[in-house]
Design an enzyme around this catalytic site. Structure first.
Site, PDB file in Angstrom:
ATOM      1  N   LYS A 152     -18.539 -30.659  -9.146  1.00  0.00           N
ATOM      2  CA  LYS A 152     -18.551 -29.193  -9.148  1.00  0.00           C
ATOM      3  C   LYS A 152     -17.663 -28.664 -10.279  1.00  0.00           C
ATOM      4  CE  LYS A 152     -14.744 -28.862  -5.806  1.00  0.00           C
ATOM      5  NZ  LYS A 152     -14.289 -28.308  -4.521  1.00  0.00           N
TER       6      LYS A 152
ATOM      7  N   TYR B 287       5.886 -15.657 -31.038  1.00  0.00           N
ATOM      8  CA  TYR B 287       5.918 -14.341 -30.412  1.00  0.00           C
ATOM      9  C   TYR B 287       7.163 -14.158 -29.546  1.00  0.00           C
ATOM     10  CZ  TYR B 287       1.030 -13.452 -31.723  1.00  0.00           C
ATOM     11  OH  TYR B 287      -0.130 -13.228 -32.411  1.00  0.00           O
TER      12      TYR B 287
ATOM     13  N   MET C 131      -2.960 -17.679 -28.888  1.00  0.00           N
ATOM     14  CA  MET C 131      -4.366 -17.879 -28.564  1.00  0.00           C
ATOM     15  C   MET C 131      -4.947 -19.111 -29.232  1.00  0.00           C
ATOM     16  SD  MET C 131      -7.615 -15.301 -29.098  1.00  0.00           S
ATOM     17  CE  MET C 131      -6.904 -14.027 -28.059  1.00  0.00           C
TER      18      MET C 131
ATOM     19  N   ARG D 257     -11.209 -23.040   6.653  1.00  0.00           N
ATOM     20  CA  ARG D 257     -11.793 -22.404   5.487  1.00  0.00           C
ATOM     21  C   ARG D 257     -13.309 -22.311   5.669  1.00  0.00           C
ATOM     22  NH1 ARG D 257     -10.998 -25.211  -0.342  1.00  0.00           N
ATOM     23  NH2 ARG D 257     -12.484 -26.658   0.633  1.00  0.00           N
TER      24      ARG D 257
END
Length: 361
Positions: free
Chosen positions: A35, A256, A304, A131
């Protein structure tokens, strides 16, 4: 030339890890969980490799299963969350998917369906995770209704899911096993309970089917080191390369928000990978990477597209040198620990921007 970022996939390691699972549970059939794009590794690539190597596959939803069938994967595929609407049952029947039943709505849809072929059902029982799954005291009722339904093929498999099997001292796991054994005692069904930690650390939970997922990708799901997990080999190694080097004087900041300041004359390597490539933005200063196989710490915030690494103590580093972010030699769990998460999240969040590249040994 393309950016050097790669999620390198070692399929020999994948096969090895299947072997580890089979050796630990030699009497059990293996359902490999693929999955979430095979935990970020690439569902089609992984499922194609596993097709014929394991007894069945498991995904979360029908969209994931259809993708595998469209790619030519022929193994049985279980929909772990079942169907989300009645009309999905016809698709499941047509494509030969196995269907989980874990509530009254799904059972009613099965009973009312008009399908081209009967579908094989797995009945999920809630033994304490709370669940998904039918209540333990309704297990026999659901089993008999599925068993007698013309839309169901063969005996349903009864299964459950552990909440705390990663903790070998977990009393909850023992309690779940007791509940599971009790509800299955008088039912003529195959059973399944063991997820990856169940396979590694709870042999009494192996039953007829095991459902390894995370461990197949070579990562330990255990909360503490475990000897069986030490045999696993990482399938994914996330790599990049040094694209720049610069000298930074004492007292100068890098990156940064000036979150890292040089406490000595420092050599900083810029590496072309960032949170846009799947590397976690919250990785703090000091998080290790491997540069030419040697450890070096992050210095400055993750951007990024880039990170900066303090290579002052590695004077031989050059532009173009390989950097490993996690994988072979640097467990993803270690990086996840620096970020305050788990390795599952880091691999499943790997974006398409980072190419998966198959390597063979």
């Amino acid at each position: 030339m393309a950016r050097p970022n790669q999620a390198r996939l070692d399929l020999a390691a994948l096969r090895h890890n299947v072997g580890v699972a089979r050796a630990l549970a030699p009497q059990s059939k293996v359902m490999a969980v693929v999955k979430a794009n095979a935990y970020g590794h690439g569902a089609v690539t992984i499922a194609t490799e596993l097709d014929g190597l394991v007894d069945a596959l498991a995904v979360a939803c029908i969209e994931e299963a259809v993708e595998l069938r469209d790619a030519g994967v022929s193994a049985p595929i279980l929909l772990l969350e079942g169907v989300f609407e009645a009309r999905e049952l016809a698709t499941a029947a047509q494509l030969g998917f196995w269907v989980s039943i874990d509530n009254e709505w799904q059972l009613q849809w099965l009973e009312d369906a008009i399908v081209p072929e009967p579908v094989h059902c797995w009945l999920k029982v809630d033994t304490g995770m709370h669940r998904l799954g039918v209540a333990a005291n309704r297990t026999e009722e659901f089993f008999r209704r599925i068993e007698s339904n013309a839309n169901s093929s063969g005996e349903p498999v009864i299964y459950t899911h552990f909440a705390s099997a990663d903790d070998v001292a977990s009393e909850q796991t023992r309690q779940q096993l007791q509940v599971f054994d009790a509800v299955c005692a008088n039912l003529p069904a195959q059973r399944s309970a063991a997820n990856s930690p169940g396979v590694l650390a709870w042999p009494e939970a192996h039953y007829d089917w095991i459902r390894p997922g995370y461990m197949l990708y070579g990562n330990s799901p255990m909360a503490a080191p475990h000897p069986n997990a030490q045999a696993l080999q990482p399938v994914m190694t996330l790599t990049s390369a040094v694209i720049s080097l610069r000298d930074v004087p004492t007292g100068e900041a890098v990156g940064y928000a000036a979150s890292w300041t040089a406490s000595r004359p420092s050599r900083i390597a810029t590496v072309t990978i960032g949170y846009g490539d799947g590397y976690p933005r919250l990785a703090p200063n000091g998080t290790p990477v491997l540069v030419n196989g040697q450890r070096a710490p992050l210095a400055g915030r993750v951007s990024m597209d880039m990170i900066t690494v303090d290579v002052t103590d590695l004077p031989e580093v050059r532009v173009g040198d390989t950097v490993v972010l996690w994988g072979d030699g640097l467990p993803v769990a270690e990086i996840a620990g620096h970020v305050g998460t788990i390795g599952y999240e880091l691999t499943t969040r790997m974006p398409a921007r980072t190419p998966r590249v198959i390597i063979e040994r």
